[in-house]
Design a protein around this motif. Structure first.
Motif, PDB file in Angstrom:
ATOM      1  N   LYS A  70      -0.243  -5.935   0.505  1.00  0.00           N
ATOM      2  CA  LYS A  70      -1.654  -6.118   0.182  1.00  0.00           C
ATOM      3  C   LYS A  70      -2.030  -7.589   0.060  1.00  0.00           C
ATOM      4  O   LYS A  70      -3.161  -7.993   0.300  1.00  0.00           O
ATOM      5  N   ASP A 116      -6.172  -1.693   8.293  1.00  0.00           N
ATOM      6  CA  ASP A 116      -7.013  -1.054   7.287  1.00  0.00           C
ATOM      7  C   ASP A 116      -6.583   0.378   7.042  1.00  0.00           C
ATOM      8  O   ASP A 116      -6.468   0.826   5.900  1.00  0.00           O
ATOM      9  N   ASN A 154      -5.392   1.553   3.472  1.00  0.00           N
ATOM     10  CA  ASN A 154      -6.251   2.509   2.795  1.00  0.00           C
ATOM     11  C   ASN A 154      -5.687   3.916   2.746  1.00  0.00           C
ATOM     12  O   ASN A 154      -6.362   4.828   2.281  1.00  0.00           O
ATOM     13  N   GLY A 185       0.854  -1.179   0.000  1.00  0.00           N
ATOM     14  CA  GLY A 185       0.000   0.000   0.000  1.00  0.00           C
ATOM     15  C   GLY A 185       0.882   1.218   0.000  1.00  0.00           C
ATOM     16  O   GLY A 185       1.880   1.238   0.727  1.00  0.00           O
ATOM     17  N   SER A 245      -4.206   7.221   1.756  1.00  0.00           N
ATOM     18  CA  SER A 245      -4.016   7.838   0.455  1.00  0.00           C
ATOM     19  C   SER A 245      -2.564   8.245   0.323  1.00  0.00           C
ATOM     20  O   SER A 245      -1.990   8.220  -0.753  1.00  0.00           O
TER      21      SER A 245
END
Ligand SMILES: Nc1ncnc2c1ncn2[C@@H]1O[C@H](COP(=O)(O)OP(=O)(O)OP(=O)(O)O)[C@@H](O)[C@H]1O
Ligand SMILES: Nc1ncnc2c1ncn2[C@@H]1O[C@H](COP(=O)(O)OP(=O)(O)OP(=O)(O)O)[C@@H](O)[C@H]1O
Ligand SMILES: [Mg+2]
Ligand SMILES: [Mg+2]
Lengths: 384, 429, 370, 338, 370
Positions: B359, B376, B380, B117, B382
């Motif tokens: 991931k 999470d 997640n 991520g 950004s």
């Protein structure tokens, strides 16, 4: 000066008081940590360690049982139990249901929680929560209460440290490192100190100067060059670079300047007539050293032994660099260090290991202390 | 003894284990030097065990109180471990620039980019210049920490009727409300012995990410904008307004620098509560009172973004450890490959204190809800940014910046603090 | 063979000269005693011979071999230190055995010799004690024992008996004399303050003063024919009485006038140029007796009397400013303090010294009293 | 386990034994090569002289060798590095030194170090001496000594935890868990953040080192005190001196040499000390000291070997006066020599 | 006023008893000398009086006050140590001045007294030296100086002269005697091995043996009437000759048979039950003279002669296994080694001791020779 030499009672008393004061000042910090290491981890940041032995009144939070434990009785739903676990002999003085007002109700009275729900907490910690309707809470109701707490001690920390795996092995490793690393520098330094004090040879003064100068070399400076050297030697002979011999010599090297400095100043002060007498008796320097100087230097040898022992015993850096950190070489400090959490917290382990490591040095101290005899030279020469 | 029996639990990608068995490293020794000690070490070993079990390699893991110093000594003196694990990118950069580390395989950087991520952020993090100025990928990120968290006690909130804030502005309003109710909103403790001051740098970094674009953050950490740039001074100011307000912080501003960061969360659990919120990374839960149930007795929320700057999205500040090869060997390479497997991550995930941006790792493997929630947030994100002070040169990130933070909470104006830090930075150029 | 020769031996500490050039020949087997005032350099000279002090000038030969640079252990000496210098951590036995152990003698031999020496010095029951649990005299005896045990060529004693009681002192003195007799080739050099020791033990006495030799000779020679004023006063106790005088007549037998113009004829030859010169006129206390008639040397009032048992010391004020005259008279002579007394002496026992303190040579053949 | 213990014992015996064998063997060989017993006089004397030339080197040889490898060589290496850049590769002349003296932190460290030097050795020696003397007079002296000695046996990390607990600060009105603030509050004062008050915090750090090192001074001084001839003290007692006078005028002058040794050792230790500063403040709040600064540049953060080495060299230069003074002392007392 | 009273004073080290109960009364101003063999406890007794040793039994009074627990500095004493005990770090001047400085005397006063003492002890030119740069005798003089300077009520001297040369010894002895005279109220207690010192200085001598008092009395009393064999042999040098004998006749005047069955009549009363008992028969060397006729005591061969100047010591083998008999004869009597000699003594000077060593009381009025 035996106390008999007529000191007034007050004077004698004064000495005791003075020593007591010093001892107290020197001991209190350590005592604090000893007490702390035996205390419950959470109590510690709440109250000073010196209050550990007294019963303290504390405000805490507890929780009732959840709905699954409720019973129906006389049309009322009851949840009953005790805020304290079994065997906890504490007394509740007041309780509350809001964190902001934790002592809103006296123990034994019933608090109205609204909608007909009441909660009564008795001074032994037992509670009854009753409601006209069935409870549906999945977690118990939080109850705040003020309770007098008897001192709580635990030996868990010691158990953790003393029974951790491999501690015996690292203990032996530590001794294997420490004993020779204490004795070898004593031997080498004592010979050198004797030569520097009582033998004549060119460059003696220069050597003394160098030794004193080297006292200041920060240990860390030497590590990289030395380890390079070790690796080079190891490679050349095809042997491992990190050996016991290597660490003994390293500790010896780092301890030598102080050892020579300390021993020389003592040995130089021995009465000259004794050496002369031995010289006339036909003793060579070697024999004078072994048979006269060594026995007469016991107090200073013992002092140095204690210090060197301490340094080596408490050392981690040198051991990690020159001996490595595999489990079969790990020394006790390394082992205890590994028990610490990586964020440097776990002070309970830290204090506990501090006490565990102290024990051996203290034994050494006590056993060597008897060599600090008064008047070792008594009766040897007369004169002022 | 393997922690989880291979093949038994569906949460784990056991295929990886069988794959690993094909690599034969019998008789090879792999030395690993890392920062983990105590319980963390046990957790780390539980992962390493799978590697040695499958490949037959012997792993020597060791750590030390002064592992930074030790790794410098060992690498400089020519007896480094095969794998050096370090949480400070700055230190890795230094070692790399002296030519003491071996770059990882070509494909590794790509793997990270694709499978992690905020992959590019991680790649940038692990890329350094070598002796000749040639950039290479050195640090494999494994095990991440999430820093943008605010801890609180749900029941305290409930009783007082407070809501978890969704924006910085709401959080500010809550802060004032708590004060108005007679409570103290924050617990802040900067004490950490020789590292005193670092928790404040996290605050500032989080504020930076919420007030400035990520590239400003990056420039800041590389000193491409000066430390006393208005953007930075503003962030310092925002933090100072909280930390030096006697009403906002437990114990008043004098206590901020003096309280140990390990002790500071304990105010949340006091009766009555000494404070209601505590901003700290995920690891802090291990300093909560014994028996505290995460999710019930204590919980966290994501340090909210500034509503006025919606373009910044949900930035996440984190940290983590980077695995580097200090002495190349077949086993070392194989080990890095092992780290690419989900299994390596899942083993630790299933226990505690471990987050991964990978991931492909099975999220169900997380040992508890809290971890999962953090995971999470991480995945997640950004924007993911590594702890800025760890990216700065050690003299700044682990020196002047810390000192500056202490000065700041001591009441020194933000601009002066920033100027001082910049001065120190200039001195080491 | 252990001849000892000192040639112009000098010793200084920094620029403080202690020994100013000592010349001395000691024959093998001689018993030499060094006497001299405290601080005159006796110990220093002894230590130089032992090799403990490096001499700063001159040469030192033992058995014909130059030993300036030979270490003490190779000079074949044993030494008893004035300050004992015992090994504080060893028992008496080990203190005595140390030298022999070093030399690698057999256990049995060591034991034999140590026990023999301990017997002589009455130390047998202290053999297991440490020096610190012994009295001063006991310690000193251990120091002597340590030397005896070694059987050296040259013995050096630095005031070995100064802490012993009279009885033990006599006994030890006789032991030393016997020791000497049993080892006729062993040279002994002995420093003492005790006149009796010096007189009884010495073959020759060396009188030192301020780092210089004043006179060397047999005890009787020094006693009877002191070479100068210093020796005259130093040897004999109480010291010789010295009275200022003037030579009235020179020749084979001189006439000296002294206190109160009293003239005495002395069977000592003086050269004619001495006529009228001031001299010192000396007579030993033990040579004085109470004059019965008019034939006396000194007249005065009894100042003070010390009874010593068989003898008494009578201090007589003969009217000179300095100390009173001392006479050693038999214990049974009745002397009253304050009474007038007249003292006489055989002219044979009179000494004259010139103004530099050198004695005028006395005719060796004792003439009849004038 | 037993096998391990046996192998440890074996290792220890080999290590210590090897050392003993060297001295004993070297001496035997010397005696055998130049025999002094059982040969004729002149030869024995000659051999003794030769032995006299060689033996001192047998005695100091191992020490010299080890010291050269473990200390002299690294010192030279450090000296070299101090003229090099951060990686230790390019010669930069005196740049590191000129940097140092221009650096604010460095100047601050020098100032703090001077403070430490002024306070710690004096305090340790003083307290050590007092305690050594007092404990000699009481029956439980040994126990008292052990308690004062105890801190020395605690590792630096342990010690810093202990003192954190002493200096712990809690805001006014809260329960103090640091004993110092508790005491202050008990006496009606305001709690203080001891270690973050610039300037004064130096002293609070020094207290820790004093607390640790007093035991060291005490042990050495105590063994020196026992060497004082009892009679001189008795003579002073008869002369009417009171215990203070006996202490200052009779005992202290007689162990002056040892006091100098202790003082010197602690002075040098102070120059080297960094653990305390590192763990308590890491030089923050203006409490930096040279050794920690050097350490910082060398291993932590700084990564600049040149500067680290330059600071190390400066620390070493700082002892030159102490060295000279000691050598004078050694020469004056003459030691011995014959 | 400084009376000193010792009542059953005991001292032991652990379970080694050194002093077994000493009872002694010393009057203010008395000069007491302790003598006794080495190790008998003289120093220990002196140190107990000084307060340096805690006595383990009995009581000690100074000026009527019990001082068992009074610290040394409050007992008003000064002490000269056998081992000097100089302060090694102070110059001679400071060593002597220390006590006065402590007492807070004025600079001028200190200087005056130190210089006066230095003058007496011939130390003036060493005032700036440290003890280590001084000879043994010089050190001892400093120790004496230190005590003199203090002007105490009670002076304690532990063999203060043992390292001095004869001349200085006599001089210092006389100085001490004068010192005593100038301070008539000062009590002095003096330990020595030197007979002459003991005899000349003491008002009373205390003879110690193995931690017990053997006899106390004036010098002449001890010399003339030793209470027992030990004192008889201990006082006087060389020691009294003791010969085994048997009482042949008791009564006012006894007859004793001794070596070779020779019978002598002695004017000492013995009780009738002593008839036939073995006794020791004693005569001092200095009381013997060469018998001209048949009236002699001993007959034997001359074993050994020591010339001491005015006298000689003649060792005579009278046929007993033990030591030879010693006679002190005038120096001018011709004695040849190996020659036969007959010795006589005035019956007045003969002593008899019973088998336990106690002397039979002699008639105080000297009877004419039998
Ligand atoms: N500390 C001690 N422990 C045990 N015995 C001791 C100690 N000090 C002295 N003694 C013993 O006590 C006895 C008396 O000793 P003291 O010094 O009083 O003798 P002294 O009469 O002064 O002898 P000297 O004339 O030789 O000095 C001696 O036998 C001695 O060995
Ligand atoms: N280390 C020294 N430094 C300077 N002078 C010294 C030193 N040692 C001794 N002296 C001086 O040398 C002189 C001779 O000393 P020495 O010890 O030989 O005297 P001594 O004749 O043995 O005296 P005593 O009979 O008192 O023992 C003395 O004046 C003494 O002060
Ligand atoms: Mg001498
Ligand atoms: Mg004595």
């Amino acid at each position: 000066m035996a106390s008999s030499r007529g000191k007034s009672v007050i004077g004698r008393f004064g000495v005791h008081i003075a020593v007591l004061v010093f001892v107290a000042i020197w001991t209190i910090p350590t005592l604090g940590i000893l007490v702390s290491s035996l205390r419950d981890k959470d109590q510690l940041i709440v109250s000073g360690w010196w209050t550990a032995l007294s019963t303290s009144s504390q405000t805490e939070a507890g929780r009732t049982d959840a709905a699954d434990k409720q019973v129906e009785k006389d049309g009322k739903f009851l949840i009953m139990g005790n805020l304290f676990g079994a065997g906890d002999a504490r007394t509740v003085t007041a309780f509350g249901t809001k964190a902001q007002q934790p002592t809103q109700f006296e123990a034994g009275t019933a608090a109205d929680l609204g909608e007909g729900v009441t909660l009564q907490v008795n001074d032994d910690g037992s509670y009854v929560m009753s409601s006209p309707k069935a409870f549906e809470i999945t977690r118990g109701q939080r109850v705040y209460f003020s309770a007098s707490a008897p001192p709580r001690f635990t030996t868990d920390n010691y158990r953790t440290v003393l029974f951790s795996e491999g501690i015996g092995r690292s203990f032996i490793n530590s001794l294997t490192v420490t004993i020779p690393a204490t004795i070898i520098p004593i031997l080498i330094a004592a010979y050198a100190a004797y030569a520097l004090a009582w033998m004549r040879f060119p460059g003696r003064a220069l050597l003394i100067a160098v030794i004193i100068g080297l006292l200041v070399v920060p240990l860390q400076m030497s590590l990289i060059p030395l380890l390079k050297l070790y690796n080079g030697v190891g490679l050349f002979f095809g042997v491992p670079a990190k050996t016991y011999l290597g660490i003994w010599l390293a500790h010896t090297g780092f301890g030598l300047p102080f050892a020579i400095y300390l021993l020389r100043s003592y040995i130089a002060g021995l009465p000259r007539e004794i050496m002369e007498s031995a010289r006339i008796d036909g003793a060579s320097d070697f024999e004078i050293f072994v048979k006269i100087v060594l026995p007469l230097s016991f107090p200073v040898l013992a002092s140095f032994a204690i210090f060197q022992f301490l340094w080596v015993w408490n050392d981690l850096l040198v051991a990690m660099v020159f001996l490595g950190s595999g489990s079969d070489q790990l020394v006790l400090t390394g082992k205890l260090n590994a028990l610490l959490g990586s964020r440097g917290g776990d002070w309970e382990i830290l204090t506990t290991s501090a006490f565990v490591t102290i024990i051996v040095p203290l034994i050494v101290f006590f056993s060597l202390q008897r060599y600090f005899v008064r008047g070792l030279l008594a009766g040897s020469v007369k004169g002022g | 003894e393997l922690k989880f029996k291979p093949g038994e639990d569906a949460r784990f990608t056991w295929a990886n284990f069988d794959e690993l068995k094909k690599v034969d490293l019998k008789g090879e020794t792999l030395s690993i030097f890392g920062p983990w000690r105590g319980e963390d070490e046990a957790l780390a070993r539980s992962v390493l065990d799978y590697f040695s079990e499958a490949t037959g390699a012997t792993i020597n893991y060791s750590s030390s109180e002064n592992y930074e110093q030790q790794i410098v000594i060992d690498t400089q003196a020519g007896s480094p471990p095969n794998i050096a694990i370090l949480p400070q990118p700055g230190l890795i950069q230094d070692l790399a620039s002296k030519g003491l580390l071996t770059p990882l395989d070509e494909g590794t950087a790509n793997f990270i980019k694709e499978n992690y991520g905020a992959g590019q952020s991680w790649v940038d993090l692990g890329t350094y210049k070598d002796k000749d100025g040639k950039p290479g990928f050195y640090g494999f990120p494994f095990k991440a920490d999430l820093k943008s968290l605010v801890w609180y006690v749900p029941e305290n909130f409930e009783e007082a009727g407070y809501e978890v804030p969704k924006t910085w502005e709401e959080m500010q309003a809550l802060t004032d409300k708590i004060v108005a109710d007679g409570g103290v909103p924050w617990c802040i403790g900067l004490g950490s012995g020789g590292a005193t001051g670092w928790p404040a740098t996290d605050w500032v970094e989080d504020i930076m990410l919420r007030t400035q674009a990520p590239d400003v953050y990056d420039k800041w950490t590389r000193n491409e904008i000066p430390f006393n740039d208005p953007a930075v001074v503003n962030a310092l100011d925002i933090f100072a307004k909280i930390a030096t307000n006697d009403k906002y912080v437990d114990g008043g501003k004098a206590a901020v620098a003096a309280t140990d960061f390990r002790d500071s969360p304990k105010g949340l659990f006091a009766v009555p509560p000494k404070c209601y919120m505590h901003r700290q990374a995920s690891f802090i839960s291990s300093f909560f009172p014994e028996g505290t149930k995460l999710g019930e007795d204590a919980d966290f929320f994501y340090l909210p973004p500034v509503a006025a700057k919606p373009e910044l999205g949900n930035p996440v500040l984190g940290g983590g450890t980077l695995f580097t090869i200090a002495k190349d060997s077949k086993a070392a390479r194989a080990f890095i490959d092992f780290l690419k497997m989900p299994l390596a991550h899942e083993i630790w995930m299933a226990q505690s204190g471990f987050l991964t941006p990978l991931k492909t790792a099975n999220k169900e493997a997380y040992g508890n809800e809290a971890l999962k929630k953090q995971g999470d947030i991480l995945v997640n994100a950004s924007t993911f940014r590594f702890d800025g002070s760890d990216l700065m040169p050690g003299k700044i990130g682990a020196g002047a910046f810390w000192t500056g933070m202490i000065d700041l909470v001591g009441g020194k104006p933000a601009a002066d603090v920033a100027a001082d830090i910049q001065k120190s930075w200039d001195a080491i150029k | 063979m252990a001849d000892l020769t000192l040639r112009d031996v000098k010793k200084s500490y920094g620029n403080l000269n202690i020994l100013h050039g000592i010349d001395l020949d000691i024959k093998s087997g001689e018993f030499i005693v060094f006497v001299g005032p405290s601080g005159c350099g006796k110990s220093t000279l002894l230590r130089s011979i032992a090799g403990l002090e490096e001499i700063t000038g001159g040469e030192l030969y033992i058995a014909g071999e130059k030993v300036n640079d030979v270490p003490p252990s190779k000079r074949g000496i044993a030494m008893v230190f004035q300050s004992y210098a015992l090994y504080p951590h060893m028992t008496v036995y080990d203190n005595m055995a140390f030298g022999m152990k070093i030399a690698g003698e057999s256990k049995a031999e060591i034991d034999k010799r140590v026990r023999a020496a301990a017997e002589i010095l009455q130390l047998t029951k202290y053999l297991d004690r440490l020096p610190k649990a012994m009295s001063g005299g006991q310690r000193q005896r251990v120091a002597i024992g340590r030397a005896i045990v070694r059987n050296p060529k040259v013995f050096l004693f630095d005031e070995p008996l100064s802490n012993l009681d009279a009885a033990l002192r006599v006994a030890t003195r006789i032991e030393i004399a016997k020791l000497k007799e049993s080892m006729p080739n062993t040279t002994m050099i002995y420093v003492t303050h005790d006149q009796v020791e010096a007189m009884t033990l010495a073959d020759r006495i060396v009188v030192l003063k301020d780092g210089r030799i004043e006179q060397v000779g047999s005890p009787m020679e020094l006693y009877k024919h002191p070479g100068n004023l210093f020796v005259a006063q130093f040897i004999g106790s109480p010291a010789m009485n010295i009275v200022a005088g003037t030579i009235e007549r020179t020749g084979e037998t001189s006439v000296v006038s002294h206190v109160g113009g009293h003239k005495s004829s002395v069977p000592v030859a003086t050269p004619s140029e001495a006529q009228g010169k001031p001299v010192s006129f000396g007579v030993r206390p033990e040579d004085l007796y109470v004059a019965t008639g008019d034939d006396y040397l000194f007249e005065g009032l009894v100042d003070y009397v010390e009874q010593l048992g068989e003898v008494q010391l009578v201090y007589v004020d003969i009217g000179r400013a300095e100390q009173p005259l001392v006479a050693k008279l038999p214990g049974n002579v009745e002397v009253k303090r304050g009474a007038k007394i007249r003292l006489a002496a055989s002219p044979d026992e009179l000494h004259i010294f010139d103004s530099e303190g050198h004695s005028f040579a006395r005719r060796r053949l004792t003439a009849a009293a004038a | 386990m037993t096998a391990q213990i046996l192998s440890a014992i074996f290792t220890i015996i080999v290590g210590v034994g090897g050392c003993v064998v060297y001295y004993w063997g070297a001496n035997k060989i010397l005696d055998a090569v130049f025999p002094s017993r059982g040969v004729s006089g002149a030869a024995a004397v000659d051999n003794l002289r030769r032995q006299g030339l060689i033996r001192p080197w047998l005695f100091v040889g191992p020490a010299m060798l080890i010291v050269t490898v473990y200390l002299v060589y690294p010192v030279i290496e450090t000296l070299r590095l101090s003229f090099m850049d951060r990686g230790g590769e390019n010669f930069v002349g005196l740049a590191n030194y000129s940097w140092a003296f221009g650096d604010r932190e460095f100047r601050n460290s020098i100032f703090n170090n001077l403070l430490w030097l002024a306070v710690v050795p004096a305090a340790c020696t003083f307290f050590g001496l007092i305690i050594a003397v007092l404990t000699d007079k009481i029956w439980w002296g040994n126990i008292a000594k052990s308690l004062v000695f105890l801190p020395l046996a605690i590792s630096f990390v342990g010690a810093s935890v202990i003192w954190k607990f002493v200096y712990e600060y809690r805001a006014e009105g809260q329960t103090q868990i640091g004993i110092l603030n508790a005491a202050v509050q008990y006496l009606g004062g305001n709690p203080q953040v001891w270690i973050s008050t610039p300037f004064w915090n130096n002293f609070f750090l020094m207290v820790i080192l004093i607390w640790i090192q007093t035991g060291f001074a005490m042990v050495i001084l105590s063994s020196a005190l026992r060497g004082i001839p009892e009679e001189t003290i008795e003579a002073a007692v008869i002369d009417g001196a009171n215990p203070f006078q006996i202490f200052w005028k009779i005992m202290v002058p007689q162990i002056w040499g040892t006091i100098a040794v202790v003082w010197t050792t602690i002075t040098i230790l102070v120059l080297k000390v960094f653990d305390i500063v590192l763990t308590m403040t890491n030089g923050q709040w203006n409490s930096q000291v040279l050794a920690n600064l050097m350490f910082d540049w060398m291993f932590r953060g700084g990564g600049d070997f040149g500067r680290g080495a330059a600071i190390a060299v400066i620390i070493m230069l700082a002892v030159v006066p102490i060295m000279i003074w000691n050598i004078r002392q050694a020469n004056r007392e003459g030691g011995g020599g014959h």
